[in-house]
Motif scaffolding. Sequence first.
Motif, PDB file in Angstrom:
ATOM      1  N   ILE A   6       0.878  -1.175   0.000  1.00  0.00           N
ATOM      2  CA  ILE A   6       0.000   0.000   0.000  1.00  0.00           C
ATOM      3  C   ILE A   6       0.911   1.219   0.000  1.00  0.00           C
ATOM      4  N   LYS A   7       0.668   2.139  -0.943  1.00  0.00           N
ATOM      5  CA  LYS A   7       1.449   3.374  -0.953  1.00  0.00           C
ATOM      6  C   LYS A   7       0.679   4.491  -1.649  1.00  0.00           C
ATOM      7  N   ILE A   8       1.190   5.699  -1.451  1.00  0.00           N
ATOM      8  CA  ILE A   8       0.581   6.879  -2.055  1.00  0.00           C
ATOM      9  C   ILE A   8       1.243   7.110  -3.407  1.00  0.00           C
ATOM     10  N   ARG A   9       0.423   7.414  -4.406  1.00  0.00           N
ATOM     11  CA  ARG A   9       0.939   7.714  -5.741  1.00  0.00           C
ATOM     12  C   ARG A   9       0.516   9.129  -6.124  1.00  0.00           C
ATOM     13  N   GLN A  10       1.457   9.880  -6.661  1.00  0.00           N
ATOM     14  CA  GLN A  10       1.211  11.222  -7.184  1.00  0.00           C
ATOM     15  C   GLN A  10       0.543  12.134  -6.152  1.00  0.00           C
ATOM     16  N   LYS A  11       0.662  11.843  -4.883  1.00  0.00           N
ATOM     17  CA  LYS A  11       0.077  12.606  -3.775  1.00  0.00           C
ATOM     18  C   LYS A  11      -1.437  12.718  -3.866  1.00  0.00           C
ATOM     19  N   SER A  22      -3.644  -8.431  -8.396  1.00  0.00           N
ATOM     20  CA  SER A  22      -4.446  -7.335  -8.935  1.00  0.00           C
ATOM     21  C   SER A  22      -4.024  -6.042  -8.243  1.00  0.00           C
ATOM     22  N   GLU A  23      -4.378  -4.901  -8.850  1.00  0.00           N
ATOM     23  CA  GLU A  23      -3.989  -3.605  -8.318  1.00  0.00           C
ATOM     24  C   GLU A  23      -5.192  -2.678  -8.259  1.00  0.00           C
ATOM     25  N   SER A  24      -5.197  -1.818  -7.243  1.00  0.00           N
ATOM     26  CA  SER A  24      -6.253  -0.817  -7.088  1.00  0.00           C
ATOM     27  C   SER A  24      -5.617   0.555  -6.979  1.00  0.00           C
ATOM     28  N   LEU A  25      -6.276   1.545  -7.531  1.00  0.00           N
ATOM     29  CA  LEU A  25      -5.845   2.932  -7.425  1.00  0.00           C
ATOM     30  C   LEU A  25      -7.089   3.744  -7.098  1.00  0.00           C
ATOM     31  N   ILE A  26      -7.106   4.329  -5.900  1.00  0.00           N
ATOM     32  CA  ILE A  26      -8.303   5.032  -5.424  1.00  0.00           C
ATOM     33  C   ILE A  26      -7.922   6.465  -5.071  1.00  0.00           C
ATOM     34  N   SER A  27      -8.707   7.405  -5.510  1.00  0.00           N
ATOM     35  CA  SER A  27      -8.475   8.813  -5.219  1.00  0.00           C
ATOM     36  C   SER A  27      -8.536   9.064  -3.708  1.00  0.00           C
ATOM     37  N   LEU A  28      -7.530   9.780  -3.165  1.00  0.00           N
ATOM     38  CA  LEU A  28      -7.531  10.106  -1.737  1.00  0.00           C
ATOM     39  C   LEU A  28      -8.748  10.953  -1.376  1.00  0.00           C
ATOM     40  N   LYS A  29      -9.135  11.835  -2.269  1.00  0.00           N
ATOM     41  CA  LYS A  29     -10.318  12.673  -2.017  1.00  0.00           C
ATOM     42  C   LYS A  29     -11.556  11.793  -1.885  1.00  0.00           C
ATOM     43  N   TYR A  30     -11.683  10.802  -2.754  1.00  0.00           N
ATOM     44  CA  TYR A  30     -12.834   9.904  -2.706  1.00  0.00           C
ATOM     45  C   TYR A  30     -12.821   9.064  -1.431  1.00  0.00           C
ATOM     46  N   ILE A  31     -11.621   8.556  -1.058  1.00  0.00           N
ATOM     47  CA  ILE A  31     -11.510   7.756   0.168  1.00  0.00           C
ATOM     48  C   ILE A  31     -11.928   8.584   1.372  1.00  0.00           C
ATOM     49  N   ARG A  32     -11.467   9.822   1.452  1.00  0.00           N
ATOM     50  CA  ARG A  32     -11.809  10.669   2.608  1.00  0.00           C
ATOM     51  C   ARG A  32     -13.296  11.007   2.611  1.00  0.00           C
ATOM     52  N   ASN A  33     -13.836  11.340   1.459  1.00  0.00           N
ATOM     53  CA  ASN A  33     -15.260  11.691   1.380  1.00  0.00           C
ATOM     54  C   ASN A  33     -16.155  10.510   1.729  1.00  0.00           C
ATOM     55  N   GLU A  34     -15.658   9.285   1.566  1.00  0.00           N
ATOM     56  CA  GLU A  34     -16.418   8.078   1.877  1.00  0.00           C
ATOM     57  C   GLU A  34     -15.954   7.426   3.173  1.00  0.00           C
ATOM     58  N   CYS A  35     -15.380   8.213   4.081  1.00  0.00           N
ATOM     59  CA  CYS A  35     -14.904   7.683   5.363  1.00  0.00           C
ATOM     60  C   CYS A  35     -16.042   6.937   6.060  1.00  0.00           C
TER      61      CYS A  35
END
Length: 113
Positions: A6-11, A22-35
């Motif tokens: 698990i790591k941060i990409r492109q901030k 398999s790989e997942s890429l999830i927007s940090l904004k989306y993750i926070r908004n869906e806390c």
Amino acid sequence: MIPKQIKIRQKEFLFIKWDDESESLISLKYIRNECPCAGCKGETVLFKTYIPPKKTSFNENMYKIKDIQQVGNYAIQIHWSDGHNTGIYNWEYLKLLEKSQNSDGNQKYSELI
């Protein structure tokens, strides 16, 4: 399914490599908004429902990750730079976020590589 990495990409994105490769890429904004925490999503206890008020103030630190800690063998807890840290994101919820993010018309993972 368990994350191998698990790591941060492109901030802006949370990258997860799963044990099935398999790989997942999830927007940090989306993750926070869906806390998933009770303070953000609400909760029902003994037939009483708490619905939190809508957020009225936003700042750029609320979408920056300060730290990520593993919770048992089933989830991560994200510590956001604005001090929020009560959300526990289990593996299934992270996969659900990835799928719902893509179905909402946001960029697909393959378009960001």
